[in-house]
Each structure stands twice: as structure tokens, then as C-alpha cells.
Design an enzyme around this catalytic site. Structure first.
Site, PDB file in Angstrom:
ATOM      1  N   ASN A 153      -6.662  -3.095  -4.103  1.00 19.16           N
ATOM      2  CA  ASN A 153      -8.446  -3.249  -3.903  1.00 19.16           C
ATOM      3  C   ASN A 153      -9.866  -3.413  -4.616  1.00 19.16           C
ATOM      4  O   ASN A 153      -9.977  -4.502  -5.027  1.00 19.16           O
ATOM      5  CB  ASN A 153      -8.445  -3.528  -2.149  1.00 19.16           C
ATOM      6  CG  ASN A 153      -8.959  -1.821  -1.774  1.00 19.16           C
ATOM      7  OD1 ASN A 153      -7.923  -1.179  -2.948  1.00 19.16           O
ATOM      8  ND2 ASN A 153      -9.608  -1.847  -1.396  1.00 19.16           N
ATOM      9  N   GLU A 251      -5.742   8.757   2.013  1.00 21.28           N
ATOM     10  CA  GLU A 251      -7.303   7.804   2.259  1.00 21.28           C
ATOM     11  C   GLU A 251      -6.375   6.176   2.942  1.00 21.28           C
ATOM     12  O   GLU A 251      -5.999   5.940   1.696  1.00 21.28           O
ATOM     13  CB  GLU A 251      -7.655   7.123   1.340  1.00 21.28           C
ATOM     14  CG  GLU A 251      -9.655   7.234   1.730  1.00 21.28           C
ATOM     15  CD  GLU A 251      -9.452   5.546   1.868  1.00 21.28           C
ATOM     16  OE1 GLU A 251      -9.359   5.034   2.900  1.00 21.28           O
ATOM     17  OE2 GLU A 251     -10.052   5.765   1.132  1.00 21.28           O
ATOM     18  N   CYS A 285     -11.317  -1.621   2.280  1.00 20.96           N
ATOM     19  CA  CYS A 285     -11.059  -0.506   3.937  1.00 20.96           C
ATOM     20  C   CYS A 285     -12.288   0.125   4.474  1.00 20.96           C
ATOM     21  O   CYS A 285     -11.761   0.151   5.660  1.00 20.96           O
ATOM     22  CB  CYS A 285     -10.433   0.967   3.128  1.00 20.96           C
ATOM     23  SG  CYS A 285     -11.168   1.808   1.690  1.00 20.96           S
ATOM     24  N   GLU A 464     -12.185  12.818   0.161  1.00 25.03           N
ATOM     25  CA  GLU A 464     -12.603  13.051  -1.038  1.00 25.03           C
ATOM     26  C   GLU A 464     -14.160  13.176  -1.418  1.00 25.03           C
ATOM     27  O   GLU A 464     -14.873  13.281  -0.720  1.00 25.03           O
ATOM     28  CB  GLU A 464     -11.770  11.330  -1.533  1.00 25.03           C
ATOM     29  CG  GLU A 464     -10.928  10.975  -1.492  1.00 25.03           C
ATOM     30  CD  GLU A 464      -9.920   9.847  -2.449  1.00 25.03           C
ATOM     31  OE1 GLU A 464     -10.194   8.756  -1.132  1.00 25.03           O
ATOM     32  OE2 GLU A 464      -9.937   9.965  -3.303  1.00 25.03           O
TER      33      GLU A 464
HETATM   34  O1  TXE Z   1      -0.234  -0.440  -0.336  1.00 25.47           O
HETATM   35  P1  TXE Z   1       0.452   0.470  -0.723  1.00 25.47           P
HETATM   36  P2  TXE Z   1      -0.355  -2.516  -0.515  1.00 25.47           P
HETATM   37  C1  TXE Z   1      -3.170  -1.431   3.142  1.00 25.47           C
HETATM   38  C2  TXE Z   1      -3.851  -3.100   3.932  1.00 25.47           C
HETATM   39  C3  TXE Z   1      -2.375  -4.017   2.949  1.00 25.47           C
HETATM   40  C4  TXE Z   1      -1.571  -2.892   2.994  1.00 25.47           C
HETATM   41  C5  TXE Z   1       0.211  -3.096   1.777  1.00 25.47           C
HETATM   42  O2  TXE Z   1      -2.913  -3.372   4.928  1.00 25.47           O
HETATM   43  O3  TXE Z   1      -2.433  -4.980   2.905  1.00 25.47           O
HETATM   44  O4  TXE Z   1      -1.783  -1.496   2.808  1.00 25.47           O
HETATM   45  O5  TXE Z   1      -1.132  -3.328   0.721  1.00 25.47           O
HETATM   46  C6  TXE Z   1       2.251   2.751  -3.855  1.00 25.47           C
HETATM   47  N1  TXE Z   1       5.897   6.280  -2.729  1.00 25.47           N
HETATM   48  N2  TXE Z   1      -3.751  -1.303   2.064  1.00 25.47           N
HETATM   49  O6  TXE Z   1       1.060  -3.111  -0.320  1.00 25.47           O
HETATM   50  O7  TXE Z   1       2.502  -0.995  -0.030  1.00 25.47           O
HETATM   51  C7  TXE Z   1       2.286   1.516  -4.727  1.00 25.47           C
HETATM   52  O8  TXE Z   1       2.417   1.215  -6.143  1.00 25.47           O
HETATM   53  C8  TXE Z   1       4.542   6.072  -3.977  1.00 25.47           C
HETATM   54  C9  TXE Z   1      -5.096   0.010   2.293  1.00 25.47           C
HETATM   55  O9  TXE Z   1      -0.816  -2.335  -1.159  1.00 25.47           O
HETATM   56  O10 TXE Z   1       0.119   1.290   0.408  1.00 25.47           O
HETATM   57  C10 TXE Z   1       0.697   1.187  -5.304  1.00 25.47           C
HETATM   58  O11 TXE Z   1       0.941   2.002  -6.272  1.00 25.47           O
HETATM   59  N3  TXE Z   1       3.714   4.562  -4.048  1.00 25.47           N
HETATM   60  C11 TXE Z   1      -5.537   0.513   1.461  1.00 25.47           C
HETATM   61  C12 TXE Z   1      -0.116   2.246  -3.703  1.00 25.47           C
HETATM   62  O12 TXE Z   1       1.066   2.997  -2.984  1.00 25.47           O
HETATM   63  C13 TXE Z   1       3.617   4.426  -3.453  1.00 25.47           C
HETATM   64  C14 TXE Z   1      -5.696  -0.088  -0.110  1.00 25.47           C
HETATM   65  C15 TXE Z   1      -0.811   1.516  -3.111  1.00 25.47           C
HETATM   66  O13 TXE Z   1       0.389   0.919  -1.861  1.00 25.47           O
HETATM   67  C16 TXE Z   1       4.971   3.850  -2.668  1.00 25.47           C
HETATM   68  C17 TXE Z   1      -5.087  -1.244  -0.389  1.00 25.47           C
HETATM   69  C18 TXE Z   1       5.751   5.197  -2.461  1.00 25.47           C
HETATM   70  N4  TXE Z   1       6.450   5.090  -1.576  1.00 25.47           N
HETATM   71  C19 TXE Z   1      -3.563  -1.589   1.043  1.00 25.47           C
HETATM   72  N5  TXE Z   1       4.582   2.546  -2.466  1.00 25.47           N
HETATM   73  C20 TXE Z   1      -7.100   0.706   2.052  1.00 25.47           C
HETATM   74  N6  TXE Z   1      -7.237   1.989   3.178  1.00 25.47           N
HETATM   75  O14 TXE Z   1      -7.677   1.534   0.942  1.00 25.47           O
HETATM   76  C21 TXE Z   1       4.196   2.165  -2.514  1.00 25.47           C
HETATM   77  N7  TXE Z   1       3.141   2.771  -3.097  1.00 25.47           N
END
Ligand code: TXE
Length: 484
Positions: A153, A251, A285, A464
């Protein structure tokens, strides 16, 4: 500068292809077309990155804050010099308006380096004197190799928010940006090479979360994991890294409330509520997604909010007139739309938006959605409980301060909350009782990088920002010296 078609990992100071030779497609959300490819890295790439980081650690950790300061400030200056190229790349990768990348994402990425380069120069540790007996002092030493994993994001903004304090404190980093938005991390690698960052100090491995991300989290040599992303992913990371006793900073998601009291400054509140609802298409977020309004103001607020939201221009992110660009991916667009369908099933009335706007030319394949406002939903329904992370907010009236607090606190999340009132006593009283890591009173997204940043409940663990980040990326060791 045209973006590279094939991105590289950045390992041991060099841009390298993935060991497997395999690449993933990278989509331009404004058109839905593949426009570049990123390494589909696996544990072999992570292994190389960890080894390079381990080799670099003795020199970097002993370089001292001043040498690290000089290098990190050069990185910041180069990002600033190449701001236009970075902003354009961020916009093409993520779908956000160029005005936003150029005014928020990229300036903040370079500010992260400047801020933590400087903060580490000022960072001091504690001493505890036992009168007549002994003196204690606390050493705060870098951890070694740390993992930094960031979401799509705010791509470079959040990636550097982790990397900069980790490096400033003397650690070496294996980082992974989101597979949906890898481009600015790739540009950052070039900047680090130009700035003379020693090989192996920062390593960037691109690829999928469950593959490359998982390998970083599970690697026995990564001492700490700093992660921003979804709550479900955070829970999984805890299950892997917890039993290995790694330090964790998580976070995670939010379902942030805005409490609007009738005595607020209406104009200031309206302007900020528009931003807190729909900036970056609601994909921040910290965005407020549940808006509660004191009943005497409800109708006036609703009508004005709908009027202003309908006037927002959904357009190609590179267009200067765009207030909302495209959502990050087709999958995410469909997820957000599924919540609009759910809201209807749950009895919600969609007052505006929620449909795909008719686009022309290449934009016809892009992931666009009109911003939506929903009313008439129960606070406990799924639409009001689950993170949607899109241009969708719900509104509802409240009658008393107690009710407002119960509504605000009535989810499993607790990242940020915003409250609007001219009554300073009430503002203090309510702020104290809100279950959130961050409370904004009569403003939104006013950020001082020294303040603790993070959430409570399912919104995360740890903080953070400022000294909190430098403490996270160092291990305290107490040294006790007894007097003779
Ligand atoms: O997040 P992911 P996604 C929320 C928001 C969104 C949902 C899914 O609701 O719709 O999360 O988003 C890495 N081990 N937020 O799918 O999957 C992944 O490659 C290690 C809130 O993008 O959590 C990416 O680099 N790493 C949020 C990062 O984690 C792993 C911002 C985030 O991906 C992993 C974004 C694993 N097993 C989404 N699986 C906020 N609060 O700012 C994934 N990743």
C-alpha cells in the site's frame, strides 16, 4: 528513465537474477497489463542474502554511527535527486495518483533515511547507579542479520521505514517488498550501489510471501523480523518465528473509527474526513473506515460527505486530475467488491459509489472503483468488523460519549482512532479510553517520526518510530561494575 522489464535481486552489493531463473508477472493496475517481471525467489536466494549479510555485519556494526550516518544521508540525497523517477515508478506499480507518490510516498522514503541516520547519532543508552555499591550501564548492540517484510500500500515508504532504522542501528538486512509493488525497491538497490553502501549490508530478495518471505522468517540466522501486512499473515509469522524466539515487530490491520462530535469544527473535520476515508483509495492502515457521528450532526454530515465523495475524480493515476487512481490488483478489487455485496446482504444502504466507473482506452482493463459510503449497518456485522482496505466506509449516528466509545472499541483491531470535538476535556477523556495505538484529535495523519507507531489487540505487537525502532533493532545488555 524507463523502468526495467526484468527486476533483479540485490545481494552482496550486486543486482542478480533469482537462482531458479523464474520470474513473476508484475501488473500495472491502471491498465491490468503485465509491464515487468520480478524474481520468483526461494530459500536459495534468501540463503545467499543471509550469508552476504553475515559477512557484512562485523564491519558495518563497528563502523560507528557517523560513518553509517554519512552513507544513509547519501542514499536519502539520491532518492531526493531521483524523486520524479521514483514517484512515477511507484504510481505505475501501485495505481496511486502521481500527486500522492510525489508528495507523500517518495518524500517520506527519503525522510526515513534522514530521520534514522540522524536519530542513531543521538541515540543514548541508560545507566543505573547503585549508590556506594556498583554502577550499571546498558549496552545497546545491533542484533546481526534482520528481516524486513513490507506490503504494497505504501511500498517504498514502509520498506524504508523498517530498513532505515535497522541499518542505522548497525544491523545488516534481508528485505522483501511486496510482490505486487517491487519496482521502487529495485530502484532503491541501484541508489544504494551509487551511494557506496558496502556489499551485503542491505539485501533485497523479491518474490512471493509464502516462498521468499517465509524463507526470511524461518531462516535460523535472521534474529528479528519487522513485518507490516495483513493480520492473518502476522499470525502465521508468529507461529514460525515465535518458537525460534526471534524479536518480532508486527504492524497489522486496522478497522479504525472516526468519532465526530456535534461541536467539531465542521469544515476542518470534513476536509480531513475526506482524506482519512479515501486517500490512496482507503488502502492505508491508518484510514478511518467506521465513521460515527453525534446524532444532531448526522444528516448534515451525511449529505455533505456524499456530495464531496461523488465529486472525487477516479482517473488514470498518471493523470494530474486524478484524486483516486486504481486499486492495487484485480484480486484486491474483487475482494473489496465482495464486501460491498456483503454489506447489501447485511442490510446496508450504499449511498454512493461502489461501482466500476466506465474508463476509456488502455484504462478499460484497470482496477478502478468509485468510492463508497454505506449506512444502516449494525456495528457487529462483518462489514463493520473486518478490514476491507479499500475506498469503502460506513457511517452511523451515536447519542452519547459512552456509546461512541463502545462503538469505537468494539472490534478486534486497535491501530488508530480519530476524534473531532472542540471540548478539550472530552477530547482528553475519550482519547484516554480509546483502545488504539494512535489517537488523532482534530486531525488525521499528522506524523512526527519520533512518536511510537503501532497498534493494540489484533493490530499488532511492538512499536515502530523514533527510539522505539532503534530499541527494537538493538539488544540491551546490562553491564554491572562493582566498586572495589
Ligand atoms: O498482505 P500480506 P496482502 C491487509 C489488507 C489486505 C490484506 C492482505 O486487509 O487486504 O492485508 O494484503 C509477505 N511469510 N493489509 O495480501 O499477504 C508478502 O509477500 C512471510 C494491511 O498484500 O500480509 C508481503 O511482502 N512473508 C496492511 C507482505 O508479507 C509473507 C498493508 C504483506 O503481505 C508471508 C497491506 C509469509 N508466509 C495489507 N505471506 C497494513 N496494515 O498496512 C505474505 N508475506
Amino acid at each position: 528513465m524507463e523502468p526495467d522489464k526484468y527486476l533483479s535481486n540485490y545481494i552482496d552489493g550486486a543486482l542478480v537474477p533469482p537462482v531458479s531463473g523464474a520470474y513473476l508477472d508484475n501488473y500495472d493496475p491502471s491498465t491490468g497489463q503485465v509491464y515487468s517481471h520480478l524474481p520468483d525467489s526461494d530459500e536459495r536466494d534468501v540463503q545467499r542474502a543471509v550469508e552476504a549479510a553475515e559477512r557484512a555485519f562485523p564491519l558495518w556494526s563497528k563502523a560507528g554511527p557517523e560513518q553509517r550516518f554519512n552513507t544513509l544521508m547519501r542514499i536519502a540525497a539520491l532518492i531526493e535527486q531521483q524523486r520524479e523517477a521514483f514517484a512515477r515508478a511507484e504510481t505505475i506499480d501501485s495505481g496511486k495518483p502521481l500527486s500522492l507518490s510525489d508528495s507523500v510516498d517518495i518524500p517520506r522514503a527519503q525522510a526515513n533515511f534522514r530521520f534514522f541516520a540522524t536519530a542513531a547519532m543521538q541515540f543514548a543508552s541508560e545507566a543505573h547507579h547503585m549508590e556506594g555499591t556498583a554502577a550499571n550501564f546498558t549496552l545497546r548492540q545491533p542484533l546481526g542479520v534482520v528481516g524486513c517484510i513490507s506490503p504494497w500500500n505504501l511500498p517504498l515508504y514502509l520498506f524504508t521505514w523498517k530498513i532505515a532504522p535497522a541499518l542505522a542501528a548497525g544491523n545488516c538486512v534481508v528485505g522483501k517488498p511486496s510482490e505486487l509493488t517491487p519496482m521502487t525497491a529495485h530502484l532503491l538497490a541501484r541508489v544504494c550501489m551509487e551511494a557506496g553502501l558496502p556489499p551485503g549490508v542491505l539485501n533485497i530478495v523479491h518474490g512471493l510471501g509464502p516462498k521468499a518471505g517465509q524463507a526470511i522468517v524461518a531462516h535460523p540466522k535472521t534474529k528479528a523480523i519487522s513485518f507490516t501486512g495483513g493480520t492473518a499473515t502476522g499470525r502465521h509469522i508468529v507461529s514460525v518465528a515465535g518458537p525460534m524466539f526471534k524479536k518480532l515487530s508486527l504492524e497489522l490491520g486496522g478497522k479504525n473509527p472516526n468519532l465526530i462530535f456535534a461541536d467539531c469544527n465542521f469544515e476542518a473535520m470534513m476536509a480531513d474526513t475526506m482524506r482519512s476515508s479515501f486517500s490512496n483509495n482507503g488502502q492505508i492502515c491508518l484510514c478511518g473506515s467506521r465513521i460515527y457521528i453525534e446524532r444532531p450532526l448526522y444528516e448534515k454530515f451525511r449529505d455533505e460527505f456524499v456530495r464531496r465523495t461523488e465529486a472525487l475524480r477516479v482517473d488514470a493515476p498518471l493523470s494530474p486530475d486524478s484524486s483516486l487512481g486504481a486499486l492495487v490488483s484485480r484480486q484486491h478489487l474483487e475482494k473489496v467488491e465482495s464486501y460491498l455485496a456483503l454489506a447489501r446482504e447485511e442490510g446496508g444502504r450504499i449511498l454512493c459509489g461502489g461501482t466500476r466507473p466506465p474508463m476509456e482506452g488502455p484504462q478499460r482493463g484497470g482496477y478502478y472503483l468509485r468510492p463508497a459510503i454505506i449506512e444502516g449497518l449494525a456495528p457487529t456485522c462483518r462489514t463493520n468488523q473486518e478490514e476491507i482496505f479499500g475506498p469503502v466506509v460506513t457511517i452511523a449516528p451515536f447519542d452519547t460519549e459512552e456509546e461512541a466509545l463502545a462503538l469505537a472499541n468494539g472490534t478486534t483491531y486497535g491501530l488508530a482512532a480519530t476524534l473531532w470535538s472542540q471540548d478539550i476535556s472530552r477530547a482528553n477523556r475519550v482519547a484516554e479510553q480509546l483502545q488504539a495505538g494512535i489517537v488523532w484529535v482534530n486531525c488525521w495523519m499528522v506524523r512526527d517520526l519520533r512518536t511510537p507507531f503501532g497498534g493494540v489487540k489484533h493490530s499488532g505487537v511492538g512499536r515502530e518510530g523514533g527510539n522505539e525502532a532503534l530499541r527494537f533493532f538493538t539488544e540491551p545488555k546490562n553491564v554491572c561494575i562493582k566498586y572495589g
